[in-house]
Scaffold this motif. Structure first.
Motif, PDB file in Angstrom:
ATOM      1  N   THR A   1       9.854   5.635  -8.724  1.00  0.00           N
ATOM      2  CA  THR A   1       9.789   6.846  -9.553  1.00  0.00           C
ATOM      3  C   THR A   1      10.615   6.727 -10.827  1.00  0.00           C
ATOM      4  O   THR A   1      10.120   7.013 -11.921  1.00  0.00           O
TER       5      THR A   1
ATOM      6  N   LYS B   1       8.898   4.342 -13.165  1.00  0.00           N
ATOM      7  CA  LYS B   1       7.669   4.919 -13.708  1.00  0.00           C
ATOM      8  C   LYS B   1       7.969   5.878 -14.850  1.00  0.00           C
ATOM      9  O   LYS B   1       7.330   5.818 -15.900  1.00  0.00           O
TER      10      LYS B   1
ATOM     11  N   ASP C   1       6.279  11.764  -8.301  1.00  0.00           N
ATOM     12  CA  ASP C   1       7.428  12.066  -9.161  1.00  0.00           C
ATOM     13  C   ASP C   1       8.684  12.292  -8.332  1.00  0.00           C
ATOM     14  O   ASP C   1       9.724  12.651  -8.869  1.00  0.00           O
TER      15      ASP C   1
ATOM     16  N   ILE D   1      -1.001   4.422 -14.326  1.00  0.00           N
ATOM     17  CA  ILE D   1       0.243   4.026 -13.676  1.00  0.00           C
ATOM     18  C   ILE D   1       0.343   4.717 -12.325  1.00  0.00           C
ATOM     19  O   ILE D   1      -0.059   5.867 -12.170  1.00  0.00           O
TER      20      ILE D   1
ATOM     21  N   VAL E   1      -1.450   7.781 -21.154  1.00  0.00           N
ATOM     22  CA  VAL E   1      -1.078   7.432 -19.787  1.00  0.00           C
ATOM     23  C   VAL E   1      -1.789   8.347 -18.792  1.00  0.00           C
ATOM     24  O   VAL E   1      -1.782   9.563 -18.949  1.00  0.00           O
TER      25      VAL E   1
ATOM     26  N   ILE F   1       6.635   5.364 -18.599  1.00  0.00           N
ATOM     27  CA  ILE F   1       5.830   6.378 -19.290  1.00  0.00           C
ATOM     28  C   ILE F   1       6.458   6.729 -20.630  1.00  0.00           C
ATOM     29  O   ILE F   1       5.758   6.850 -21.638  1.00  0.00           O
TER      30      ILE F   1
ATOM     31  N   ASN G   1      -1.230   9.247 -15.072  1.00  0.00           N
ATOM     32  CA  ASN G   1      -0.154   9.131 -14.091  1.00  0.00           C
ATOM     33  C   ASN G   1      -0.658   9.505 -12.700  1.00  0.00           C
ATOM     34  O   ASN G   1      -0.911  10.664 -12.419  1.00  0.00           O
ATOM     35  N   TYR G   2      -0.758   8.504 -11.822  1.00  0.00           N
ATOM     36  CA  TYR G   2      -1.168   8.736 -10.439  1.00  0.00           C
ATOM     37  C   TYR G   2       0.011   8.649  -9.474  1.00  0.00           C
ATOM     38  O   TYR G   2      -0.170   8.797  -8.275  1.00  0.00           O
TER      39      TYR G   2
END
Length: 143
Positions: free
Chosen positions: A12, A15, A35, A5, A29, A19, A31-32
């Protein structure tokens, strides 16, 4: 199942909710995404997702930016990636059934959070129909 993702500042909140949904479904997951909400460049967060999908390090990708367009255009530069910009659950289902989409691009500024979560579920639960659609999907790459 493993999902990569990525998101920019507009995605944000979405996302983080996605998640949470994926983890509740026991999906791993990668996570790229950012945040934070400070302005960032979406390609920096989309390219790693698309690379993971192209290299088959993950099953699918989910990318999120304001309109979903920039993220999807970026992802589709990678070989073996079929990113679909979706704005309804019905479009999401068709992207999987007919186009064998392997990345879902969500337009955070144009869909609600509950809509986004429904679309993610539909994307993961829908199978590619193959048949006449497979012939068409095979014609997509330029190489």
């Amino acid at each position: 199942m493993k999902i990569a993702i990525g998101n920019d500042h507009a995605g944000t909140q979405y996302k983080l909710a996605v998640i949470g949904l994926l983890k509740s479904m026991n999906i791993e997951v990668e996570n790229y995404g950012t945040d934070g909400t400070d302005s960032v460049d979406y390609p920096d967060f989309v390219h790693p997702v698309a690379k993971d999908v192209s290299d088959k390090n993950v099953d699918f990708g989910i990318i999120i930016c304001g309109s979903g367009n920039g993220a999807s255009i970026t992802a589709n530069k990678h070989q073996k990636v079929r990113s679909a910009l979706c704005w309804t659950k019905e479009i999401t289902v068709l992207a999987r059934q007919h186009n064998d989409a392997n990345i879902l691009s969500l337009p955070a500024r144009y869909i609600s959070l509950p809509q986004a979560l429904d679309m993610v579920k539909a994307f993961l639960e829908t199978k590619f129909e193959g048949g006449r659609h497979e012939r068409r999907v095979e014609k997509i790459p330029c190489n």
